[in-house]
Design a protein around this motif. Structure first.
Motif, PDB file in Angstrom:
ATOM      1  N   LEU A   1       0.796  -1.219   0.000  1.00  0.00           N
ATOM      2  CA  LEU A   1       0.000   0.000   0.000  1.00  0.00           C
ATOM      3  C   LEU A   1       0.836   1.281   0.000  1.00  0.00           C
ATOM      4  CD1 LEU A   1      -2.889   1.002  -0.051  1.00  0.00           C
ATOM      5  CD2 LEU A   1      -2.897   0.953   2.443  1.00  0.00           C
ATOM      6  N   PRO A   2       1.934   1.374   0.786  1.00  0.00           N
ATOM      7  CA  PRO A   2       2.713   2.620   0.758  1.00  0.00           C
ATOM      8  C   PRO A   2       3.245   2.971  -0.633  1.00  0.00           C
ATOM      9  CG  PRO A   2       3.337   1.274   2.641  1.00  0.00           C
ATOM     10  CD  PRO A   2       2.460   0.419   1.779  1.00  0.00           C
ATOM     11  N   TYR A   3       3.493   1.959  -1.454  1.00  0.00           N
ATOM     12  CA  TYR A   3       4.014   2.217  -2.796  1.00  0.00           C
ATOM     13  C   TYR A   3       2.880   2.484  -3.792  1.00  0.00           C
ATOM     14  CZ  TYR A   3       7.732  -0.196  -0.317  1.00  0.00           C
ATOM     15  OH  TYR A   3       8.640  -0.571   0.632  1.00  0.00           O
ATOM     16  N   ALA A   4       1.735   1.852  -3.565  1.00  0.00           N
ATOM     17  CA  ALA A   4       0.625   1.980  -4.509  1.00  0.00           C
ATOM     18  C   ALA A   4      -0.242   3.202  -4.244  1.00  0.00           C
ATOM     19  CB  ALA A   4      -0.245   0.716  -4.461  1.00  0.00           C
ATOM     20  N   ALA A   5      -0.362   3.601  -2.975  1.00  0.00           N
ATOM     21  CA  ALA A   5      -1.314   4.643  -2.606  1.00  0.00           C
ATOM     22  C   ALA A   5      -1.097   5.969  -3.321  1.00  0.00           C
ATOM     23  CB  ALA A   5      -1.299   4.836  -1.089  1.00  0.00           C
ATOM     24  N   PRO A   6       0.139   6.482  -3.435  1.00  0.00           N
ATOM     25  CA  PRO A   6       0.294   7.776  -4.118  1.00  0.00           C
ATOM     26  C   PRO A   6      -0.263   7.777  -5.531  1.00  0.00           C
ATOM     27  CG  PRO A   6       2.288   7.244  -2.893  1.00  0.00           C
ATOM     28  CD  PRO A   6       1.419   6.025  -2.848  1.00  0.00           C
ATOM     29  N   SER A   7      -0.052   6.698  -6.282  1.00  0.00           N
ATOM     30  CA  SER A   7      -0.574   6.634  -7.650  1.00  0.00           C
ATOM     31  C   SER A   7      -2.082   6.411  -7.661  1.00  0.00           C
ATOM     32  CB  SER A   7       0.107   5.505  -8.430  1.00  0.00           C
ATOM     33  OG  SER A   7       1.481   5.774  -8.606  1.00  0.00           O
ATOM     34  N   MET A   8      -2.560   5.525  -6.789  1.00  0.00           N
ATOM     35  CA  MET A   8      -3.964   5.146  -6.822  1.00  0.00           C
ATOM     36  C   MET A   8      -4.880   6.225  -6.262  1.00  0.00           C
ATOM     37  SD  MET A   8      -3.661   1.170  -5.594  1.00  0.00           S
ATOM     38  CE  MET A   8      -5.431   0.906  -5.630  1.00  0.00           C
ATOM     39  N   TYR A   9      -4.450   6.895  -5.192  1.00  0.00           N
ATOM     40  CA  TYR A   9      -5.354   7.761  -4.461  1.00  0.00           C
ATOM     41  C   TYR A   9      -5.021   9.249  -4.541  1.00  0.00           C
ATOM     42  CZ  TYR A   9      -6.097   3.161  -2.328  1.00  0.00           C
ATOM     43  OH  TYR A   9      -6.321   1.819  -2.126  1.00  0.00           O
ATOM     44  N   VAL A  10      -3.746   9.579  -4.703  1.00  0.00           N
ATOM     45  CA  VAL A  10      -3.350  10.992  -4.638  1.00  0.00           C
ATOM     46  C   VAL A  10      -3.295  11.645  -6.012  1.00  0.00           C
ATOM     47  CG1 VAL A  10      -1.523  12.597  -3.951  1.00  0.00           C
ATOM     48  CG2 VAL A  10      -2.063  10.631  -2.503  1.00  0.00           C
ATOM     49  N   ARG A  11      -2.720  10.955  -6.992  1.00  0.00           N
ATOM     50  CA  ARG A  11      -2.501  11.594  -8.293  1.00  0.00           C
ATOM     51  C   ARG A  11      -3.782  12.123  -8.938  1.00  0.00           C
ATOM     52  NH1 ARG A  11       2.179   8.243  -8.527  1.00  0.00           N
ATOM     53  NH2 ARG A  11       3.993   9.589  -8.882  1.00  0.00           N
ATOM     54  N   PRO A  12      -4.929  11.392  -8.887  1.00  0.00           N
ATOM     55  CA  PRO A  12      -6.152  11.957  -9.477  1.00  0.00           C
ATOM     56  C   PRO A  12      -6.550  13.298  -8.857  1.00  0.00           C
ATOM     57  CG  PRO A  12      -6.431   9.617  -9.046  1.00  0.00           C
ATOM     58  CD  PRO A  12      -5.152  10.014  -8.393  1.00  0.00           C
ATOM     59  N   VAL A  13      -6.324  13.443  -7.538  1.00  0.00           N
ATOM     60  CA  VAL A  13      -6.657  14.695  -6.867  1.00  0.00           C
ATOM     61  C   VAL A  13      -5.711  15.808  -7.312  1.00  0.00           C
ATOM     62  CG1 VAL A  13      -6.884  15.820  -4.619  1.00  0.00           C
ATOM     63  CG2 VAL A  13      -7.611  13.453  -4.899  1.00  0.00           C
TER      64      VAL A  13
END
Length: 473
Positions: A234-246
């Motif tokens: 999750l620490p590696y996936a979260a920035p791409s999955m959850y933050v970048r769209p915002v």
């Protein structure tokens, strides 16, 4: 049993009735509140709640990026369930269940009720007068062709009927799954309305028509979000999955997604422990319960719960701070022990304490054999025998824990210790206790005969680390 055996169920009432779902969520006190004290162990839940908060923020923005006027969207942490998403008068309670890969998938409806927490979720939904929607967020999947998949199909069909304001009718192909779910609730009647306990005591336990209808209404308001990222990735996936769209919606560069994620996640880690800021700080409650004073309403409870609420405005501010000072949210560089064993364990994601212990055990093991070989001509043969035994153990342990899904060095370190402790005590002298035998594994790692990850160019990695620190080769 066929569709005609059950009359159509009326869908849940609209939140416009007397009290809204959001008001009910805040004003009804939950029966237990242990989550806010134990959440330190559940960082994954904080991360998934943060993902929900980021989605609420995204939904509140227009294409140009600025916040809209409506800032009623927020996440309430560890209240009634693991967290709740609130949007105006609407609320959704969420149960977060992290299950390790060894758990596999949910293969029975009962496993969803217990390990998946659906029984507790149903109880809270009943207590909240059936006004909130519900969601299970879990890392585990649903067994292919198993009852949980059929139950999910039933929830999807019932949800479409509810959203279309139609009577809830169970299709023949969903009857078995819905019946098994309703029957399963009787085995977990604690915390459910009193009449469920009465039905559970019957012989045999049999749900009434009213209970069946209540279960159907619940399923129409339930979503199953399964197969979510494991805590190890999750620490590696979260920035791409959850933050970048915002960030894209806000017109901000997405190369600071890692820093923004840490800033937002920090908010939720704090609120999950009910440790957020409080408007009244430490001021005492004065004349709070005077004669004639009414029960606290949603506004007052919102203030009381401020320490565990994250608003979209909070998230927006956290993003702005991370953008302005990204260095504050970058992790400190790790100082890796510069020998082959230390680098291998670091790549395998072993902790610094494990690496330091391993280095000490390696040195102690090396010193023991240096002395023994110098004074005992037979010691070399015994040393080779031990080396062969340790290589066999490392091979078995690696096959037990190695996985392509995440770093497994920590799992290997633990498995090695376990298998070495299980070695026969009569095989070695008293000098070779389990710690010194583990030190032998560490020495083999330093000789590149044991790895804590898949094989890589160890010399190139050591050269890179030396160059980073300005150390001559």
């Amino acid at each position: 049993m066929c569709e005609a055996d059950y009359p159509a169920v009326m869908p849940p009432s609209s939140p416009a009735d007397d009290i809204s779902a959001a008001e009910l969520l805040l004003t009804l006190e939950p029966p237990d509140d242990s989550g806010a004290q134990t959440l330190d162990r559940y960082d994954w839940q904080a991360a998934m709640a943060a993902a929900d908060g980021l989605r609420l923020l995204l939904d509140s923005m227009d294409d140009a990026g600025p916040l809209g006027e409506d800032e009623s969207r927020r996440v309430v942490c560890e209240y009634h369930e693991d967290w709740a998403a609130v949007d105006g008068e609407h609320a959704e309670i969420v149960s977060g269940k992290h299950r390790d890969p060894s758990f596999g998938a949910y293969t029975t409806v009962n496993s969803l009720l217990t390990a998946g927490g659906l029984a507790h979720l149903f109880a809270r939904w009943c207590a909240l007068q059936e006004k909130v929607t519900c969601r299970l967020v879990t890392t585990a999947g649903l067994g292919s062709g198993k009852p949980p998949q059929k139950l999910e199909a039933a929830t999807q069909a019932l949800r479409k009927q509810r959203q279309g304001d139609l009577p809830l009718v169970i299709d023949d192909k969903h009857l078995e799954a819905v019946g098994e779910f309703t029957q399963g609730l009787l085995a977990h009647a604690d915390g459910l309305p009193e009449d469920w306990g009465d039905s559970a005591k019957a012989v045999p336990p049999t749900p009434t028509a009213a209970q069946h209808d209540q279960a159907v209404r619940f399923l129409s308001m339930l979503s199953l979000s399964h197969g979510q990222p494991q805590r190890s990735v999750l620490p590696y996936a979260a920035p791409s999955m959850y933050v970048r769209p915002v960030l894209v919606r806000m017109g901000l560069p997405d190369d600071i997604a890692d820093e923004v994620w840490e800033a937002v996640l920090g908010l939720f880690r704090t609120r999950m422990r009910a440790a957020g800021p409080r408007p009244q700080a430490g001021l005492p409650n004065v004349l709070a319960h005077r004669l004639g004073s009414p029960l606290p309403g949603a506004v007052q409870m919102d203030r009381e719960l401020a320490g565990r609420i994250v608003t979209i405005a909070d998230i927006h501010i956290a993003i702005e701070v991370a953008v302005a000072a990204p260095n504050a949210y970058r992790p400190l560089p790790r100082v890796t022990l510069l020998n082959r064993m230390g680098v291998k364990m670091a790549v395998g994601d072993c902790t610094d304490n494990s690496i330091e212990r391993a280095e000490q055990l390696r040195k102690d093991h090396e010193e023991l054999w240096r002395i023994r070989v110098a004074v005992d001509p037979e010691a070399r043969a015994e040393q080779n025998k031990l080396r062969r035994a340790l290589l066999r153990i490392s091979d078995n342990a690696t096959q037990t824990v190695a996985t392509p899904d995440h770093a497994w060095g920590t799992d290997l370190w633990r498995e090695l210790q376990s298998q070495i402790d299980a070695m026969g005590p009569d095989s070695w002298t008293d000098l070779l206790d389990s710690d010194l035998r583990l030190g032998g594994i560490c020495e083999l790692a330093n000789r590149c005969q044991v790895w804590f990850s898949t094989r890589f160019d160890i010399d190139a990695e050591m050269a890179r680390l030396r160059a980073e620190r300005g150390i001559a080769a």
